[in-house]
Design an enzyme around this catalytic site. Sequence first.
Site, mmCIF file in Angstrom:
data_model
loop_
_atom_site.group_PDB
_atom_site.id
_atom_site.type_symbol
_atom_site.label_atom_id
_atom_site.label_comp_id
_atom_site.label_asym_id
_atom_site.label_seq_id
_atom_site.Cartn_x
_atom_site.Cartn_y
_atom_site.Cartn_z
ATOM 1 N N ASN A 1 0.862 -1.188 0.000
ATOM 2 C CA ASN A 1 0.000 0.000 0.000
ATOM 3 C C ASN A 1 0.897 1.236 0.000
ATOM 4 O O ASN A 1 1.478 1.584 1.025
ATOM 5 C CB ASN A 1 -0.893 -0.020 1.252
ATOM 6 C CG ASN A 1 -1.712 1.246 1.411
ATOM 7 O OD1 ASN A 1 -1.849 2.026 0.462
ATOM 8 N ND2 ASN A 1 -2.240 1.456 2.608
ATOM 9 N N TRP A 2 0.997 1.871 -1.157
ATOM 10 C CA TRP A 2 1.918 3.013 -1.278
ATOM 11 C C TRP A 2 1.366 4.281 -0.640
ATOM 12 O O TRP A 2 2.084 5.279 -0.516
ATOM 13 C CB TRP A 2 2.214 3.294 -2.758
ATOM 14 C CG TRP A 2 2.971 2.197 -3.453
ATOM 15 C CD1 TRP A 2 3.406 1.016 -2.900
ATOM 16 C CD2 TRP A 2 3.364 2.155 -4.827
ATOM 17 N NE1 TRP A 2 4.047 0.253 -3.850
ATOM 18 C CE2 TRP A 2 4.034 0.936 -5.037
ATOM 19 C CE3 TRP A 2 3.218 3.033 -5.894
ATOM 20 C CZ2 TRP A 2 4.562 0.564 -6.285
ATOM 21 C CZ3 TRP A 2 3.733 2.679 -7.141
ATOM 22 C CH2 TRP A 2 4.399 1.449 -7.319
ATOM 23 N N LYS A 3 0.106 4.273 -0.296
ATOM 24 C CA LYS A 3 -0.549 5.469 0.264
ATOM 25 C C LYS A 3 -0.323 6.674 -0.673
ATOM 26 O O LYS A 3 -0.178 6.490 -1.871
ATOM 27 C CB LYS A 3 -0.063 5.761 1.675
ATOM 28 C CG LYS A 3 -0.079 4.519 2.562
ATOM 29 C CD LYS A 3 0.047 4.834 4.010
ATOM 30 C CE LYS A 3 0.223 3.535 4.791
ATOM 31 N NZ LYS A 3 0.053 3.723 6.218
ATOM 32 N N HIS B 1 -9.411 0.967 5.147
ATOM 33 C CA HIS B 1 -8.114 1.231 5.795
ATOM 34 C C HIS B 1 -8.342 2.191 6.965
ATOM 35 O O HIS B 1 -9.181 3.101 6.881
ATOM 36 C CB HIS B 1 -7.135 1.828 4.775
ATOM 37 C CG HIS B 1 -5.738 1.866 5.300
ATOM 38 N ND1 HIS B 1 -5.310 2.842 6.167
ATOM 39 C CD2 HIS B 1 -4.693 1.031 5.108
ATOM 40 C CE1 HIS B 1 -4.053 2.606 6.484
ATOM 41 N NE2 HIS B 1 -3.649 1.514 5.853
ATOM 42 N N GLU C 1 -6.818 4.691 7.936
ATOM 43 C CA GLU C 1 -6.693 6.121 7.601
ATOM 44 C C GLU C 1 -7.975 6.641 6.958
ATOM 45 O O GLU C 1 -8.366 7.791 7.164
ATOM 46 C CB GLU C 1 -5.469 6.328 6.682
ATOM 47 C CG GLU C 1 -4.179 6.180 7.474
ATOM 48 C CD GLU C 1 -2.997 5.626 6.694
ATOM 49 O OE1 GLU C 1 -2.995 5.683 5.452
ATOM 50 O OE2 GLU C 1 -2.058 5.115 7.349
ATOM 51 N N GLU D 1 -5.205 -5.034 10.768
ATOM 52 C CA GLU D 1 -4.176 -4.019 10.954
ATOM 53 C C GLU D 1 -4.451 -3.252 12.241
ATOM 54 O O GLU D 1 -5.274 -2.327 12.256
ATOM 55 C CB GLU D 1 -4.197 -3.020 9.797
ATOM 56 C CG GLU D 1 -3.981 -3.641 8.436
ATOM 57 C CD GLU D 1 -3.454 -2.617 7.449
ATOM 58 O OE1 GLU D 1 -2.351 -2.829 6.946
ATOM 59 O OE2 GLU D 1 -4.124 -1.608 7.218
ATOM 60 N N GLY E 1 2.405 2.328 10.750
ATOM 61 C CA GLY E 1 3.341 3.439 10.583
ATOM 62 C C GLY E 1 4.018 3.874 11.869
ATOM 63 O O GLY E 1 4.630 4.940 11.921
ATOM 64 N N SER F 1 3.474 -2.031 10.445
ATOM 65 C CA SER F 1 4.925 -2.034 10.612
ATOM 66 C C SER F 1 5.561 -3.397 10.329
ATOM 67 O O SER F 1 6.509 -3.806 11.004
ATOM 68 C CB SER F 1 5.308 -1.534 12.014
ATOM 69 O OG SER F 1 4.870 -0.197 12.177
ATOM 70 N N GLY G 1 2.824 -1.181 4.308
ATOM 71 C CA GLY G 1 2.811 0.244 3.994
ATOM 72 C C GLY G 1 4.219 0.737 3.701
ATOM 73 O O GLY G 1 4.764 0.540 2.615
ATOM 74 N N GLY G 2 4.832 1.364 4.700
ATOM 75 C CA GLY G 2 6.147 2.004 4.532
ATOM 76 C C GLY G 2 7.180 1.141 3.818
ATOM 77 O O GLY G 2 7.879 1.620 2.909
HETATM 78 C C1 PEP Z 1 -0.766 0.164 6.061
HETATM 79 O O1 PEP Z 1 -0.895 1.363 5.901
HETATM 80 O O2 PEP Z 1 -1.624 -0.613 5.602
HETATM 81 C C2 PEP Z 1 0.386 -0.300 6.822
HETATM 82 C C3 PEP Z 1 0.387 -1.515 7.261
HETATM 83 O O3 PEP Z 1 1.392 0.625 7.026
HETATM 84 P P1 PEP Z 1 2.851 0.333 7.691
HETATM 85 O O4 PEP Z 1 3.352 -0.966 7.103
HETATM 86 O O5 PEP Z 1 3.672 1.498 7.279
HETATM 87 O O6 PEP Z 1 2.630 0.229 9.155
#
Ligand code: PEP
Length: 255
Positions: A10-12, A98, A100, A170, A176, A216, A237-238
């Site tokens: 997920n590049w956001k 998600h 967010e 999640e 994040g 994470s 994500g990141g």
């Molecule tokens: C996400 O946004 O779905 C996610 C899991 O982010 P991160 O891996 O950066 O915690």
Amino acid sequence: MSRKKIIAGNWKMNGTYEEAFKLTSEIVSMVKDEVKGYAEIILAPPFPFLTSVNKLTENSVIQVSAQNCASENSGAFTGEVSCAMIASCGATHVIIGHSERRTLFKEEDDVLLKKVKAALANNLKVIFCIGETKEQREKGIHFSVVEEQLKNTILRLSADDFRKCVIAYEPVWAIGTGLTASPAQAQEIHHHIRGLIASVFSDTIAQQCSILYGGSCNENNAAELFALQDVDGGLIGGASLKSRSFVTIIKAMKD
Ligand code: PEP
């Protein structure tokens, strides 16, 4: 029973067109045919890059997902992107729910269910996100929080439609933040989610449902998380923004 293993990035809201092009090209060349058979790889770039990422991944095992969709099909909804548009760009999946979107854009269960139905009506598969906040975990209500999130949404679908959904657990406190659910915490709640699916649909459907972990997840902890019985991959994500990290995570699924 074997079920699909999935790693989704997920590049956001990150990167320019050039960066998306470079990242995708690097992942395609690093992944090659190597992962065929053991995991599905999905990239979720921002909307403007869907078509290009799809073209770049056309001859690879990689599939493309949107990060969100509109609940309506068309019309006067300035700034929205419909599932038909997403599908016409070559995407096969859409991430819905998600944290967010839930927190920053106030998307609640009723609108999320509408989005899921719109996605399925346009032949998109759904990656449906659930998870508790730090406060909810501290209160010990994390099981009931995820139960409610599912009962109000995808557990209301027909069994056939439910089969087109992947769940991403999640924990909000892990997204994040650099904090990750411990393997015991992840296994416990994934197992609980699978039990809930079995109680609503059937044991067979529960055993076939892929439940991803997100929060994470990185090169250092992926192997341990993916080895858990009820963890079928990750929503990343990141760490999905760096080709080497993302491909290392993909490979952790195999090892
Ligand atoms: C996400 O946004 O779905 C996610 C899991 O982010 P991160 O891996 O950066 O915690």
